[in-house]
Design a protein around this motif. Structure first.
Motif, PDB file in Angstrom:
ATOM      1  N   ALA A  25       0.807  -1.228   0.000  1.00 16.09           N
ATOM      2  CA  ALA A  25       0.000   0.000   0.000  1.00 16.09           C
ATOM      3  C   ALA A  25       0.836   1.273   0.000  1.00 16.09           C
ATOM      4  O   ALA A  25       1.832   1.375   0.719  1.00 16.09           O
ATOM      5  CB  ALA A  25      -0.923   0.003   1.211  1.00 16.09           C
ATOM      6  N   LYS A  26       0.419   2.227  -0.830  1.00 17.44           N
ATOM      7  CA  LYS A  26       0.995   3.580  -0.812  1.00 17.44           C
ATOM      8  C   LYS A  26       0.026   4.517  -0.082  1.00 17.44           C
ATOM      9  O   LYS A  26       0.435   5.345   0.714  1.00 17.44           O
ATOM     10  CB  LYS A  26       1.214   4.084  -2.238  1.00 17.44           C
ATOM     11  CG  LYS A  26       2.235   3.273  -3.001  1.00 17.44           C
ATOM     12  CD  LYS A  26       3.445   4.121  -3.336  1.00 17.44           C
ATOM     13  CE  LYS A  26       4.481   3.377  -4.126  1.00 17.44           C
ATOM     14  NZ  LYS A  26       5.524   2.792  -3.294  1.00 17.44           N
ATOM     15  N   SER A  27      -1.279   4.385  -0.391  1.00 19.69           N
ATOM     16  CA  SER A  27      -2.292   5.191   0.282  1.00 19.69           C
ATOM     17  C   SER A  27      -3.677   4.635  -0.029  1.00 19.69           C
ATOM     18  O   SER A  27      -3.839   3.849  -0.968  1.00 19.69           O
ATOM     19  CB  SER A  27      -2.213   6.661  -0.150  1.00 19.69           C
ATOM     20  OG  SER A  27      -2.767   6.831  -1.431  1.00 19.69           O
ATOM     21  N   PHE A  28      -4.651   5.030   0.782  1.00 17.41           N
ATOM     22  CA  PHE A  28      -6.038   4.737   0.444  1.00 17.41           C
ATOM     23  C   PHE A  28      -6.907   5.903   0.897  1.00 17.41           C
ATOM     24  O   PHE A  28      -6.457   6.773   1.644  1.00 17.41           O
ATOM     25  CB  PHE A  28      -6.511   3.389   1.010  1.00 17.41           C
ATOM     26  CG  PHE A  28      -6.529   3.281   2.513  1.00 17.41           C
ATOM     27  CD1 PHE A  28      -7.687   3.572   3.237  1.00 17.41           C
ATOM     28  CD2 PHE A  28      -5.410   2.840   3.208  1.00 17.41           C
ATOM     29  CE1 PHE A  28      -7.710   3.432   4.622  1.00 17.41           C
ATOM     30  CE2 PHE A  28      -5.431   2.705   4.593  1.00 17.41           C
ATOM     31  CZ  PHE A  28      -6.588   3.007   5.301  1.00 17.41           C
ATOM     32  N   VAL A  29      -8.127   5.915   0.387  1.00 19.98           N
ATOM     33  CA  VAL A  29      -9.026   7.037   0.619  1.00 19.98           C
ATOM     34  C   VAL A  29     -10.403   6.522   1.013  1.00 19.98           C
ATOM     35  O   VAL A  29     -10.870   5.514   0.486  1.00 19.98           O
ATOM     36  CB  VAL A  29      -9.166   7.888  -0.676  1.00 19.98           C
ATOM     37  CG1 VAL A  29     -10.284   8.911  -0.554  1.00 19.98           C
ATOM     38  CG2 VAL A  29      -7.857   8.568  -1.014  1.00 19.98           C
ATOM     39  N   MET A  30     -11.031   7.229   1.955  1.00 14.82           N
ATOM     40  CA  MET A  30     -12.450   7.037   2.237  1.00 14.82           C
ATOM     41  C   MET A  30     -13.095   8.420   2.190  1.00 14.82           C
ATOM     42  O   MET A  30     -12.581   9.356   2.801  1.00 14.82           O
ATOM     43  CB  MET A  30     -12.654   6.405   3.611  1.00 14.82           C
ATOM     44  CG  MET A  30     -12.132   5.001   3.674  1.00 14.82           C
ATOM     45  SD  MET A  30     -12.364   4.245   5.280  1.00 14.82           S
ATOM     46  CE  MET A  30     -11.425   2.743   5.020  1.00 14.82           C
ATOM     47  N   ASN A  31     -14.163   8.531   1.430  1.00 12.67           N
ATOM     48  CA  ASN A  31     -14.872   9.797   1.293  1.00 12.67           C
ATOM     49  C   ASN A  31     -16.266   9.682   1.878  1.00 12.67           C
ATOM     50  O   ASN A  31     -16.965   8.705   1.636  1.00 12.67           O
ATOM     51  CB  ASN A  31     -14.999  10.185  -0.185  1.00 12.67           C
ATOM     52  CG  ASN A  31     -13.673  10.592  -0.791  1.00 12.67           C
ATOM     53  OD1 ASN A  31     -12.939  11.369  -0.210  1.00 12.67           O
ATOM     54  ND2 ASN A  31     -13.371  10.061  -1.963  1.00 12.67           N
ATOM     55  N   LEU A  32     -16.657  10.686   2.652  1.00 13.40           N
ATOM     56  CA  LEU A  32     -18.011  10.783   3.207  1.00 13.40           C
ATOM     57  C   LEU A  32     -18.561  12.135   2.811  1.00 13.40           C
ATOM     58  O   LEU A  32     -17.865  13.149   2.966  1.00 13.40           O
ATOM     59  CB  LEU A  32     -17.963  10.720   4.732  1.00 13.40           C
ATOM     60  CG  LEU A  32     -18.249   9.423   5.454  1.00 13.40           C
ATOM     61  CD1 LEU A  32     -18.025   9.620   6.946  1.00 13.40           C
ATOM     62  CD2 LEU A  32     -19.636   8.894   5.192  1.00 13.40           C
ATOM     63  N   PHE A 117     -20.660   7.484   0.446  1.00 10.41           N
ATOM     64  CA  PHE A 117     -19.412   6.921   0.955  1.00 10.41           C
ATOM     65  C   PHE A 117     -18.724   6.168  -0.176  1.00 10.41           C
ATOM     66  O   PHE A 117     -19.375   5.435  -0.915  1.00 10.41           O
ATOM     67  CB  PHE A 117     -19.678   5.953   2.121  1.00 10.41           C
ATOM     68  CG  PHE A 117     -18.439   5.230   2.582  1.00 10.41           C
ATOM     69  CD1 PHE A 117     -17.519   5.847   3.415  1.00 10.41           C
ATOM     70  CD2 PHE A 117     -18.180   3.933   2.161  1.00 10.41           C
ATOM     71  CE1 PHE A 117     -16.355   5.197   3.822  1.00 10.41           C
ATOM     72  CE2 PHE A 117     -17.024   3.267   2.558  1.00 10.41           C
ATOM     73  CZ  PHE A 117     -16.116   3.902   3.394  1.00 10.41           C
ATOM     74  N   ASP A 118     -17.414   6.353  -0.309  1.00 13.62           N
ATOM     75  CA  ASP A 118     -16.660   5.507  -1.237  1.00 13.62           C
ATOM     76  C   ASP A 118     -15.267   5.228  -0.686  1.00 13.62           C
ATOM     77  O   ASP A 118     -14.821   5.882   0.258  1.00 13.62           O
ATOM     78  CB  ASP A 118     -16.612   6.098  -2.658  1.00 13.62           C
ATOM     79  CG  ASP A 118     -15.676   7.295  -2.818  1.00 13.62           C
ATOM     80  OD1 ASP A 118     -14.783   7.503  -1.971  1.00 13.62           O
ATOM     81  OD2 ASP A 118     -15.841   8.036  -3.793  1.00 13.62           O
ATOM     82  N   THR A 119     -14.640   4.214  -1.255  1.00 13.03           N
ATOM     83  CA  THR A 119     -13.242   3.912  -0.921  1.00 13.03           C
ATOM     84  C   THR A 119     -12.468   3.834  -2.221  1.00 13.03           C
ATOM     85  O   THR A 119     -13.005   3.436  -3.256  1.00 13.03           O
ATOM     86  CB  THR A 119     -13.074   2.578  -0.164  1.00 13.03           C
ATOM     87  OG1 THR A 119     -13.386   1.494  -1.037  1.00 13.03           O
ATOM     88  CG2 THR A 119     -13.947   2.509   1.060  1.00 13.03           C
ATOM     89  N   GLN A 120     -11.199   4.223  -2.146  1.00  8.51           N
ATOM     90  CA  GLN A 120     -10.314   4.194  -3.303  1.00  8.51           C
ATOM     91  C   GLN A 120      -8.930   3.805  -2.831  1.00  8.51           C
ATOM     92  O   GLN A 120      -8.615   3.928  -1.653  1.00  8.51           O
ATOM     93  CB  GLN A 120     -10.240   5.591  -3.960  1.00  8.51           C
ATOM     94  CG  GLN A 120     -11.559   6.124  -4.452  1.00  8.51           C
ATOM     95  CD  GLN A 120     -11.499   7.627  -4.714  1.00  8.51           C
ATOM     96  OE1 GLN A 120     -10.440   8.224  -4.751  1.00  8.51           O
ATOM     97  NE2 GLN A 120     -12.663   8.234  -4.884  1.00  8.51           N
ATOM     98  N   GLY A 121      -8.116   3.359  -3.775  1.00  5.93           N
ATOM     99  CA  GLY A 121      -6.716   3.102  -3.441  1.00  5.93           C
ATOM    100  C   GLY A 121      -6.475   1.696  -2.930  1.00  5.93           C
ATOM    101  O   GLY A 121      -7.206   0.764  -3.259  1.00  5.93           O
TER     102      GLY A 121
END
Length: 131
Positions: A25-32, A117-121
């Motif tokens: 992993a380099k990074s991940f994202v969660m958006n609300l 809500f979403d997740t990326q990375g």
């Protein structure tokens, strides 16, 4: 990653996210937020990305306009590990509950409800629950 809409998260409710962090992993994202263009909380743990190492970067986004970045240096994530993160929605902010640490991020867009809500990375969603 997966996208959830029509969540209807209001103050006093919580969203719990469980998942697996990629071994490289380099990074991940969660958006609300309200939708993909109005993000009340952009939650971005960075193992090594955009010049940050082992730092959580949070922000808000209104259409194409990002706010000021907020950085947390407590970093309870392990590459290849599993993690549980809970987002508690309050009247004026969101409380982020991490393993052994928590912090709040202001509701800069004054969203009355969080529907999106979403997740990326480098993250695989295993379960999502809210109460």
């Amino acid at each position: 990653g997966p996208v959830c809409t029509n969540l209807g998260l209001k103050p006093g409710q919580r969203l719990t996210v469980k998942g697996l962090i990629a071994p490289n992993a380099k990074s991940f994202v969660m958006n609300l937020g309200k939708d993909a263009t109005f993000l009340g909380l952009h939650f971005n743990p960075r193992f090594d990305a955009h010049g940050d190492v082992n730092t959580i970067v949070c922000n808000s986004k209104k259409v194409e306009e990002w706010g000021a970045e907020h950085r947390e240096t407590v970093f309870p994530f392990q590459k290849g590990g599993t993690v549980e993160i809970t987002f508690g929605v309050n009247q004026n902010d969101v409380t982020v509950h991490l393993p052994g640490h928590q912090f709040t991020f202001p509701n800069r867009l004054n969203l009355p409800v969080f529907d999106y809500f979403d997740t990326q990375g480098d993250f695989t969603l295993q379960s999502l629950s809210w109460e």
